[in-house]
Design a protein around this motif. Structure first.
Motif, PDB file in Angstrom:
ATOM      1  N   LEU A   1       0.884  -1.274  -0.025  1.00 23.09           N
ATOM      2  CA  LEU A   1      -0.207  -0.148   0.535  1.00 23.09           C
ATOM      3  C   LEU A   1       1.320   1.572   0.226  1.00 23.09           C
ATOM      4  O   LEU A   1       1.499   0.971   0.898  1.00 23.09           O
ATOM      5  N   ARG A   2       0.080   2.486  -0.526  1.00 21.30           N
ATOM      6  CA  ARG A   2       0.831   3.347  -0.276  1.00 21.30           C
ATOM      7  C   ARG A   2       0.316   4.599   0.289  1.00 21.30           C
ATOM      8  O   ARG A   2      -0.889   4.492  -0.253  1.00 21.30           O
ATOM      9  N   LEU A   3       0.831   4.739   1.360  1.00 19.34           N
ATOM     10  CA  LEU A   3      -0.129   6.021   2.062  1.00 19.34           C
ATOM     11  C   LEU A   3       0.296   7.886   1.231  1.00 19.34           C
ATOM     12  O   LEU A   3       1.512   7.385   1.376  1.00 19.34           O
ATOM     13  N   SER A   4      -0.333   8.717   1.494  1.00 15.85           N
ATOM     14  CA  SER A   4      -0.328   9.777   0.941  1.00 15.85           C
ATOM     15  C   SER A   4      -0.637  10.797   2.029  1.00 15.85           C
ATOM     16  O   SER A   4      -1.840  10.673   3.049  1.00 15.85           O
ATOM     17  N   CYS A   5       0.033  11.810   2.773  1.00 16.66           N
ATOM     18  CA  CYS A   5      -0.134  12.922   3.202  1.00 16.66           C
ATOM     19  C   CYS A   5      -0.611  13.943   2.807  1.00 16.66           C
ATOM     20  O   CYS A   5       0.809  14.547   2.296  1.00 16.66           O
ATOM     21  N   ALA A   6      -1.304  14.913   2.062  1.00 13.13           N
ATOM     22  CA  ALA A   6      -1.392  16.031   2.135  1.00 13.13           C
ATOM     23  C   ALA A   6      -1.218  17.028   3.344  1.00 13.13           C
ATOM     24  O   ALA A   6      -2.134  17.294   3.365  1.00 13.13           O
ATOM     25  N   ALA A   7      -0.669  18.058   2.608  1.00 17.11           N
ATOM     26  CA  ALA A   7      -0.349  19.534   3.821  1.00 17.11           C
ATOM     27  C   ALA A   7      -1.031  20.912   3.485  1.00 17.11           C
ATOM     28  O   ALA A   7      -0.305  20.899   1.892  1.00 17.11           O
ATOM     29  N   SER A   8      -1.613  21.563   4.124  1.00 18.40           N
ATOM     30  CA  SER A   8      -1.933  22.238   3.523  1.00 18.40           C
ATOM     31  C   SER A   8      -0.953  23.895   3.502  1.00 18.40           C
ATOM     32  O   SER A   8      -0.125  23.389   4.807  1.00 18.40           O
TER      33      SER A   8
ATOM     34  N   VAL B   1      10.650  -1.851  10.715  1.00 22.63           N
ATOM     35  CA  VAL B   1       9.589  -2.383   8.963  1.00 22.63           C
ATOM     36  C   VAL B   1      10.818  -1.057   8.339  1.00 22.63           C
ATOM     37  O   VAL B   1      10.324  -1.363   7.306  1.00 22.63           O
ATOM     38  N   LYS B   2      11.988  -1.724   9.062  1.00 21.25           N
ATOM     39  CA  LYS B   2      13.162  -1.021   8.247  1.00 21.25           C
ATOM     40  C   LYS B   2      13.316  -2.326   6.777  1.00 21.25           C
ATOM     41  O   LYS B   2      13.199  -3.492   6.840  1.00 21.25           O
ATOM     42  N   SER B   3      13.897  -1.820   5.004  1.00 21.12           N
ATOM     43  CA  SER B   3      13.655  -2.905   4.508  1.00 21.12           C
ATOM     44  C   SER B   3      12.678  -2.857   3.264  1.00 21.12           C
ATOM     45  O   SER B   3      12.176  -3.099   2.669  1.00 21.12           O
ATOM     46  N   ARG B   4      10.951  -2.413   4.136  1.00 22.48           N
ATOM     47  CA  ARG B   4       9.858  -2.193   3.336  1.00 22.48           C
ATOM     48  C   ARG B   4       8.813  -1.680   3.929  1.00 22.48           C
ATOM     49  O   ARG B   4       8.119  -1.644   2.642  1.00 22.48           O
ATOM     50  N   PHE B   5       9.060  -0.595   4.259  1.00 20.24           N
ATOM     51  CA  PHE B   5       9.030   0.576   4.262  1.00 20.24           C
ATOM     52  C   PHE B   5       9.514   1.706   4.098  1.00 20.24           C
ATOM     53  O   PHE B   5      10.700   1.739   3.630  1.00 20.24           O
TER      54      PHE B   5
ATOM     55  N   MET C   1       4.883   1.029   1.859  1.00 20.09           N
ATOM     56  CA  MET C   1       4.520  -0.226   2.730  1.00 20.09           C
ATOM     57  C   MET C   1       4.508  -1.421   1.307  1.00 20.09           C
ATOM     58  O   MET C   1       3.652  -1.451   0.895  1.00 20.09           O
ATOM     59  N   ASN C   2       5.712  -2.758   1.907  1.00 19.65           N
ATOM     60  CA  ASN C   2       5.954  -3.278   1.354  1.00 19.65           C
ATOM     61  C   ASN C   2       5.672  -4.354   1.954  1.00 19.65           C
ATOM     62  O   ASN C   2       6.242  -4.136   3.269  1.00 19.65           O
ATOM     63  N   SER C   3       5.514  -5.842   1.680  1.00 13.65           N
ATOM     64  CA  SER C   3       5.680  -6.791   2.161  1.00 13.65           C
ATOM     65  C   SER C   3       4.753  -6.478   3.463  1.00 13.65           C
ATOM     66  O   SER C   3       5.128  -7.456   4.670  1.00 13.65           O
TER      67      SER C   3
ATOM     68  N   TYR D   1       1.849  18.561  13.870  1.00 15.11           N
ATOM     69  CA  TYR D   1       0.519  18.888  14.072  1.00 15.11           C
ATOM     70  C   TYR D   1       0.235  17.610  13.399  1.00 15.11           C
ATOM     71  O   TYR D   1       0.705  16.943  12.909  1.00 15.11           O
ATOM     72  N   TRP D   2      -0.885  17.136  13.612  1.00 14.38           N
ATOM     73  CA  TRP D   2      -1.159  15.603  13.386  1.00 14.38           C
ATOM     74  C   TRP D   2      -2.979  15.815  12.264  1.00 14.38           C
ATOM     75  O   TRP D   2      -3.937  16.457  12.624  1.00 14.38           O
ATOM     76  N   GLY D   3      -2.783  14.331  11.702  1.00 18.99           N
ATOM     77  CA  GLY D   3      -3.639  14.039  11.112  1.00 18.99           C
ATOM     78  C   GLY D   3      -4.556  13.131  11.597  1.00 18.99           C
ATOM     79  O   GLY D   3      -4.430  12.753  12.958  1.00 18.99           O
ATOM     80  N   GLN D   4      -5.110  13.440  10.769  1.00 19.98           N
ATOM     81  CA  GLN D   4      -6.432  11.583  11.467  1.00 19.98           C
ATOM     82  C   GLN D   4      -6.678  10.466  11.518  1.00 19.98           C
ATOM     83  O   GLN D   4      -7.577   9.844  11.862  1.00 19.98           O
ATOM     84  N   GLY D   5      -5.621  10.541  10.775  1.00 20.46           N
ATOM     85  CA  GLY D   5      -5.508   9.094  10.348  1.00 20.46           C
ATOM     86  C   GLY D   5      -5.931   8.616   9.546  1.00 20.46           C
ATOM     87  O   GLY D   5      -7.468   8.449   8.786  1.00 20.46           O
ATOM     88  N   THR D   6      -5.661   7.347   8.942  1.00 17.48           N
ATOM     89  CA  THR D   6      -6.018   6.212   7.942  1.00 17.48           C
ATOM     90  C   THR D   6      -5.461   4.656   8.563  1.00 17.48           C
ATOM     91  O   THR D   6      -4.835   4.680   9.048  1.00 17.48           O
ATOM     92  N   GLN D   7      -7.157   3.728   8.077  1.00 22.09           N
ATOM     93  CA  GLN D   7      -6.578   2.493   9.093  1.00 22.09           C
ATOM     94  C   GLN D   7      -6.119   1.479   7.717  1.00 22.09           C
ATOM     95  O   GLN D   7      -6.662   1.481   6.228  1.00 22.09           O
ATOM     96  N   VAL D   8      -4.865   1.608   8.206  1.00 19.54           N
ATOM     97  CA  VAL D   8      -4.828  -0.409   7.029  1.00 19.54           C
ATOM     98  C   VAL D   8      -4.791  -1.397   7.661  1.00 19.54           C
ATOM     99  O   VAL D   8      -4.590  -1.642   9.405  1.00 19.54           O
ATOM    100  N   THR D   9      -5.529  -2.719   7.332  1.00 21.83           N
ATOM    101  CA  THR D   9      -5.690  -3.267   7.646  1.00 21.83           C
ATOM    102  C   THR D   9      -4.775  -4.655   6.790  1.00 21.83           C
ATOM    103  O   THR D   9      -5.129  -4.289   5.770  1.00 21.83           O
ATOM    104  N   VAL D  10      -4.403  -5.599   7.550  1.00 26.88           N
ATOM    105  CA  VAL D  10      -4.001  -6.746   6.612  1.00 26.88           C
ATOM    106  C   VAL D  10      -3.987  -7.791   7.596  1.00 26.88           C
ATOM    107  O   VAL D  10      -3.935  -8.229   8.408  1.00 26.88           O
ATOM    108  N   SER D  11      -4.739  -8.517   6.122  1.00 27.53           N
ATOM    109  CA  SER D  11      -5.332 -10.166   5.722  1.00 27.53           C
ATOM    110  C   SER D  11      -4.226 -10.841   6.464  1.00 27.53           C
ATOM    111  O   SER D  11      -3.662 -11.089   5.420  1.00 27.53           O
ATOM    112  N   SER D  12      -4.275 -11.933   7.074  1.00 28.40           N
ATOM    113  CA  SER D  12      -3.188 -13.273   6.872  1.00 28.40           C
ATOM    114  C   SER D  12      -3.728 -14.431   6.555  1.00 28.40           C
ATOM    115  O   SER D  12      -4.805 -14.414   5.584  1.00 28.40           O
TER     116      SER D  12
END
Length: 123
Positions: A18-25, A64-68, A83-85, A112-123
């Motif tokens: 997955l690739r997360l994005s964070c846009a700033a004003s 997360v080193k080598s994966r993110f 985010m890989n693997s 300064y914090w955002g509201q968050g985004t859910q990441v769910t990884v299923s096995s």
């Protein structure tokens, strides 16, 4: 002051990406160091990755080193987390943080914090 909004979360199978994005004003995005944090259910928020102003240096938590990979595009006022693997233990709400003074690595920092985004990884 900067306002940040995360996107890109979702449901993915273990081993996926997955690739997360964070846009700033604001017009001074390049003057902010940026970071990603996550909080899993029942756990404290933890540091994931951070990038300095202008992208000169990056920091990662060991798990997360080598994966993110964190990167930034100042022309688009956006920071990314590739985010890989992915593993089930990566499941969490992922938060973006911005800081004009320090590289944001403290989960309790006055960033300064955002509201968050859910990441769910299923096995």
């Amino acid at each position: 002051q900067v306002h940040v909004v995360e996107s890109g979360g979702g449901l993915v199978q273990a081993g996926g990406s997955l690739r997360l994005s964070c846009a700033a004003s604001g017009h001074t995005f390049s003057s902010y160091a940026m970071g990603w944090f996550r909080q899993a259910p029942g756990k404290e928020r933890e540091f994931v990755a951070a990038i300095s102003r202008r992208g000169g240096s990056t920091h990662y938590t060991d798990s997360v080193k080598s994966r993110f990979t964190i990167s930034r595009d100042d022309a688009k006022n956006t920071v990314y987390l590739q985010m890989n693997s992915l593993k089930p233990e990566d499941t969490a709400v992922y938060y973006c943080a911005a800081d004009p003074a320090v590289v944001p690595i403290s989960p309790d920092g006055n960033h300064y914090w955002g509201q968050g985004t859910q990441v769910t990884v299923s096995s």
